[in-house]
Design an enzyme around this catalytic site. Structure first.
Site, PDB file in Angstrom:
ATOM      1  N   LYS A 189       0.871  -1.303  -0.135  1.00 23.94           N
ATOM      2  CA  LYS A 189      -0.071  -0.156   0.067  1.00 23.94           C
ATOM      3  C   LYS A 189       0.908   1.246  -0.073  1.00 23.94           C
ATOM      4  O   LYS A 189       0.722   2.262  -0.836  1.00 23.94           O
ATOM      5  CB  LYS A 189      -0.914  -0.085   1.283  1.00 23.94           C
ATOM      6  CG  LYS A 189      -1.828   0.934   1.470  1.00 23.94           C
ATOM      7  CD  LYS A 189      -2.794   0.379   2.524  1.00 23.94           C
ATOM      8  CE  LYS A 189      -2.127  -0.225   4.024  1.00 23.94           C
ATOM      9  NZ  LYS A 189      -1.429   0.600   4.558  1.00 23.94           N
ATOM     10  N   ARG A 211      -9.038   3.397   8.935  1.00 19.93           N
ATOM     11  CA  ARG A 211      -8.730   2.137   9.264  1.00 19.93           C
ATOM     12  C   ARG A 211      -9.789   1.557  10.197  1.00 19.93           C
ATOM     13  O   ARG A 211      -9.704   0.432  10.507  1.00 19.93           O
ATOM     14  CB  ARG A 211      -7.557   2.076  10.182  1.00 19.93           C
ATOM     15  CG  ARG A 211      -6.193   1.536   9.203  1.00 19.93           C
ATOM     16  CD  ARG A 211      -5.096   1.634  10.286  1.00 19.93           C
ATOM     17  NE  ARG A 211      -4.009   0.809  10.129  1.00 19.93           N
ATOM     18  CZ  ARG A 211      -2.827   1.542   9.647  1.00 19.93           C
ATOM     19  NH1 ARG A 211      -2.672   2.380   9.090  1.00 19.93           N
ATOM     20  NH2 ARG A 211      -1.855   0.457   9.417  1.00 19.93           N
ATOM     21  N   ARG A 230      10.968  -6.698   5.329  1.00 19.55           N
ATOM     22  CA  ARG A 230      10.895  -5.271   5.002  1.00 19.55           C
ATOM     23  C   ARG A 230      12.015  -4.426   5.848  1.00 19.55           C
ATOM     24  O   ARG A 230      12.263  -4.794   7.152  1.00 19.55           O
ATOM     25  CB  ARG A 230       9.491  -4.582   5.365  1.00 19.55           C
ATOM     26  CG  ARG A 230       9.637  -3.195   5.151  1.00 19.55           C
ATOM     27  CD  ARG A 230       8.271  -2.703   4.879  1.00 19.55           C
ATOM     28  NE  ARG A 230       7.391  -2.757   6.251  1.00 19.55           N
ATOM     29  CZ  ARG A 230       6.097  -2.110   6.257  1.00 19.55           C
ATOM     30  NH1 ARG A 230       5.618  -1.614   5.224  1.00 19.55           N
ATOM     31  NH2 ARG A 230       5.171  -2.429   7.195  1.00 19.55           N
ATOM     32  N   ARG A 248      11.297  -2.025  11.215  1.00 19.56           N
ATOM     33  CA  ARG A 248      10.404  -1.272  12.140  1.00 19.56           C
ATOM     34  C   ARG A 248      10.004  -2.168  13.082  1.00 19.56           C
ATOM     35  O   ARG A 248       9.776  -3.492  12.996  1.00 19.56           O
ATOM     36  CB  ARG A 248       8.984  -0.999  11.287  1.00 19.56           C
ATOM     37  CG  ARG A 248       8.983   0.301  10.504  1.00 19.56           C
ATOM     38  CD  ARG A 248       7.982   0.342   9.706  1.00 19.56           C
ATOM     39  NE  ARG A 248       6.603   0.185  10.137  1.00 19.56           N
ATOM     40  CZ  ARG A 248       5.753   0.333   9.616  1.00 19.56           C
ATOM     41  NH1 ARG A 248       5.746   0.964   8.169  1.00 19.56           N
ATOM     42  NH2 ARG A 248       4.347  -0.161   9.914  1.00 19.56           N
ATOM     43  N   ARG A 263      -1.101  -6.845  14.083  1.00 20.50           N
ATOM     44  CA  ARG A 263      -1.766  -5.745  13.122  1.00 20.50           C
ATOM     45  C   ARG A 263      -2.445  -6.234  12.317  1.00 20.50           C
ATOM     46  O   ARG A 263      -3.655  -5.934  11.529  1.00 20.50           O
ATOM     47  CB  ARG A 263      -0.322  -5.378  12.391  1.00 20.50           C
ATOM     48  CG  ARG A 263       0.251  -4.382  13.341  1.00 20.50           C
ATOM     49  CD  ARG A 263       1.783  -4.098  12.505  1.00 20.50           C
ATOM     50  NE  ARG A 263       1.643  -3.636  11.550  1.00 20.50           N
ATOM     51  CZ  ARG A 263       2.628  -3.547  10.468  1.00 20.50           C
ATOM     52  NH1 ARG A 263       3.839  -4.171  10.945  1.00 20.50           N
ATOM     53  NH2 ARG A 263       2.554  -2.645   9.410  1.00 20.50           N
TER      54      ARG A 263
HETATM   55  P1  AMP Z   1       1.311   1.836   8.913  1.00 23.31           P
HETATM   56  O1  AMP Z   1       2.594   2.465   8.735  1.00 23.31           O
HETATM   57  O2  AMP Z   1       0.283   2.258   8.039  1.00 23.31           O
HETATM   58  O3  AMP Z   1       1.457   0.334   9.028  1.00 23.31           O
HETATM   59  O4  AMP Z   1       0.808   2.101  10.500  1.00 23.31           O
HETATM   60  C1  AMP Z   1       1.670   1.862  11.394  1.00 23.31           C
HETATM   61  C2  AMP Z   1       0.970   2.002  12.749  1.00 23.31           C
HETATM   62  O5  AMP Z   1       0.501   3.177  13.051  1.00 23.31           O
HETATM   63  C3  AMP Z   1      -0.386   1.009  13.000  1.00 23.31           C
HETATM   64  O6  AMP Z   1       0.039  -0.183  13.146  1.00 23.31           O
HETATM   65  C4  AMP Z   1      -1.320   1.676  13.853  1.00 23.31           C
HETATM   66  O7  AMP Z   1      -0.451   1.586  15.225  1.00 23.31           O
HETATM   67  C5  AMP Z   1      -0.667   3.206  13.694  1.00 23.31           C
HETATM   68  N1  AMP Z   1      -1.711   3.753  12.722  1.00 23.31           N
HETATM   69  C6  AMP Z   1      -1.397   4.159  11.381  1.00 23.31           C
HETATM   70  N2  AMP Z   1      -2.689   4.838  10.905  1.00 23.31           N
HETATM   71  C7  AMP Z   1      -3.514   4.299  11.782  1.00 23.31           C
HETATM   72  C8  AMP Z   1      -5.062   4.667  11.928  1.00 23.31           C
HETATM   73  N3  AMP Z   1      -5.664   5.111  10.818  1.00 23.31           N
HETATM   74  N4  AMP Z   1      -5.733   4.410  12.818  1.00 23.31           N
HETATM   75  C9  AMP Z   1      -5.301   3.963  13.823  1.00 23.31           C
HETATM   76  N5  AMP Z   1      -3.712   3.720  14.004  1.00 23.31           N
HETATM   77  C10 AMP Z   1      -3.161   3.838  12.828  1.00 23.31           C
END
Ligand code: AMP
Length: 216
Positions: free
Chosen positions: A13, A88, A127, A160, A171
């Protein structure tokens, strides 16, 4: 053009959203990046969010919604944007719709990256990201020019915290429980556009280009 990218962690994504945003010359707004920037700078938002993020859990809706809506007010979003990782939850999607209604704007499409869950663990485990924010690579599918080094700044790439196996499982469970229902929500609005994401990055990018070409 206003787009939402939906997809489980590891679906590509972020990579696809960044590429398309750069081609369309509109910002890619990743709530994950926004929150990580907050964590790095030690802001109040970052301190609160990191408690959830390291464990792979979703950050509470009110915090994320506030951060994203504030970002959308900035001038660079006027011509359009790609939302990556937001909404989300149903709550977030409804908050977004409400904010758009006030501005009398709408989303052109919700691009949903579809991929088998068995593929995701392999993608996430391999990753590696640049600690200075220059992007991400994969030890097998998208290796950097020099093993373990950022192509842009040569810093050693890192994993990460939330790409470790335990967090990944949390997740994926959060995705299934909270985010997958959004597909139904956007299908109901006739905005959902599924794309098969189990293909090389360039092939998926091409499919997305074709789809977006039909929208404009
Ligand atoms: P990502 O980089 O999109 O995988 O996001 C990493 C982490 O940030 C996620 O596992 C959540 O802990 C938090 N996060 C990112 N976007 C959201 C969202 N829209 N709602 C809630 N938590 C978020």
């Amino acid at each position: 053009m206003r787009l939402i990218f939906l997809g489980p962690p590891g679906s590509g994504k972020g990579t696809q959203a960044k590429q398309l945003a750069s081609r369309l010359k509109i910002p890619q707004l990743s709530t994950g990046d926004l929150l990580r920037a907050g964590v790095q700078s030690g802001s109040a938002l970052g301190r609160e969010a990191s408690k959830y993020m390291d464990a792979g859990k979703l950050v509470p809706d009110d915090l994320v919604i506030q951060a994203l809506l504030a970002r959308l007010q900035q001038k660079d979003c006027e011509r359009g944007f790609i939302l990556d990782g937001f909404p989300r939850t149903l709550n977030q999607a409804e908050a977004l719709d409400k904010a758009f209604q006030v501005k009398r704007i709408g989303i052109d499409a919700v691009i949903s990256l579809e991929i088998d869950e068995s593929k995701l663990l392999e993608r996430l485990a391999g990753r590696r990201v640049c600690p200075n924010g220059h992007g991400e690579w994969h030890i097998r599918f998208r290796p950097p020019r020099n093993a373990g080094e950022c192509d842009v700044c040569q810093a050693p790439l890192v994993q990460r915290e939330d790409d470790r196996e335990e967090s990944v499982r949390v997740r994926l469970a959060a995705y299934r429980a909270d985010t997958e229902p959004l597909k139904k929500f956007y299908a109901g609005q006739k905005r959902l556009r599924p794309i098969q994401a189990d293909a090389p990055v360039a092939a998926v990018a091409q499919e997305i280009e074709t789809l977006v070409g039909k929208l404009s």
